[in-house]
Design a protein around this motif. Structure first.
Motif, PDB file in Angstrom:
ATOM      1  N   GLU A  21      33.337  36.192  -1.130  1.00 20.40           N
ATOM      2  CA  GLU A  21      33.108  37.616  -0.946  1.00 20.40           C
ATOM      3  C   GLU A  21      31.623  37.870  -0.761  1.00 20.40           C
ATOM      4  N   ALA A  26      33.388  42.904   0.457  1.00 21.92           N
ATOM      5  CA  ALA A  26      34.219  42.555   1.609  1.00 21.92           C
ATOM      6  C   ALA A  26      34.307  41.036   1.719  1.00 21.92           C
ATOM      7  N   GLN A  30      35.699  38.585   6.901  1.00 17.48           N
ATOM      8  CA  GLN A  30      35.962  39.880   7.512  1.00 17.48           C
ATOM      9  C   GLN A  30      34.663  40.577   7.878  1.00 17.48           C
ATOM     10  N   THR A  31      33.601  39.790   8.039  1.00 22.21           N
ATOM     11  CA  THR A  31      32.345  40.295   8.587  1.00 22.21           C
ATOM     12  C   THR A  31      32.057  39.509   9.858  1.00 22.21           C
ATOM     13  N   GLN A  32      31.339  40.124  10.770  1.00 25.23           N
ATOM     14  CA  GLN A  32      31.065  39.454  12.035  1.00 25.23           C
ATOM     15  C   GLN A  32      30.218  38.199  11.833  1.00 25.23           C
ATOM     16  N   ARG A  35      32.403  35.391  10.334  1.00 27.68           N
ATOM     17  CA  ARG A  35      33.279  34.787  11.339  1.00 27.68           C
ATOM     18  C   ARG A  35      32.495  33.922  12.315  1.00 27.68           C
ATOM     19  N   CYS A  69      35.877  39.874  16.036  1.00 26.11           N
ATOM     20  CA  CYS A  69      35.890  41.194  15.395  1.00 26.11           C
ATOM     21  C   CYS A  69      36.138  42.302  16.416  1.00 26.11           C
ATOM     22  N   GLY A  75      42.477  40.657  11.678  1.00 24.18           N
ATOM     23  CA  GLY A  75      42.241  41.818  10.828  1.00 24.18           C
ATOM     24  C   GLY A  75      40.915  42.487  11.129  1.00 24.18           C
ATOM     25  N   PRO A  76      40.641  43.592  10.457  1.00 21.48           N
ATOM     26  CA  PRO A  76      39.419  44.346  10.724  1.00 21.48           C
ATOM     27  C   PRO A  76      38.172  43.663  10.166  1.00 21.48           C
ATOM     28  N   CYS A  77      37.037  43.983  10.746  1.00 27.78           N
ATOM     29  CA  CYS A  77      35.752  43.489  10.257  1.00 27.78           C
ATOM     30  C   CYS A  77      35.012  44.639   9.572  1.00 27.78           C
ATOM     31  N   TYR A  78      34.325  44.315   8.498  1.00 31.45           N
ATOM     32  CA  TYR A  78      33.538  45.290   7.765  1.00 31.45           C
ATOM     33  C   TYR A  78      32.073  44.970   7.937  1.00 31.45           C
TER      34      TYR A  78
END
Length: 79
Positions: A21, A26, A30-32, A35, A69, A75-78
């Protein structure tokens, strides 16, 4: 032997991926940036396993991971 080591490394990485995390809470994947780093690592490993250029594989993997993303894959990116 090389294939077994690669498979073991991928299983271990995927088992630990759910635990990561960021400070904002987040999940890293799930962050650019997260990834992109995961894509770079996967690209380098795959390129090395196929006797290709690991640097080029890492670059292509990073681009693909970062772009995932924007296309809604995984899934979504934060931020």
């Amino acid at each position: 032997m090389r294939g077994t080591s690669l498979l073991l490394a991928l299983v271990a990485a995927s088992a630990l991926a759910g635990c990561m995390e960021t400070q904002s809470g987040a999940p890293v994947l799930q962050t650019q940036g997260g990834r992109a780093l995961a894509g770079a690592a996967a690209g380098a490993i795959i390129a090395d396993a196929t006797d290709s250029n690991a640097i080029a594989g890492a670059a292509i993997g990073a681009l693909a991971g970062g772009a995932s993303c924007n296309v809604g894959v995984g899934g979504p990116c934060y931020r």
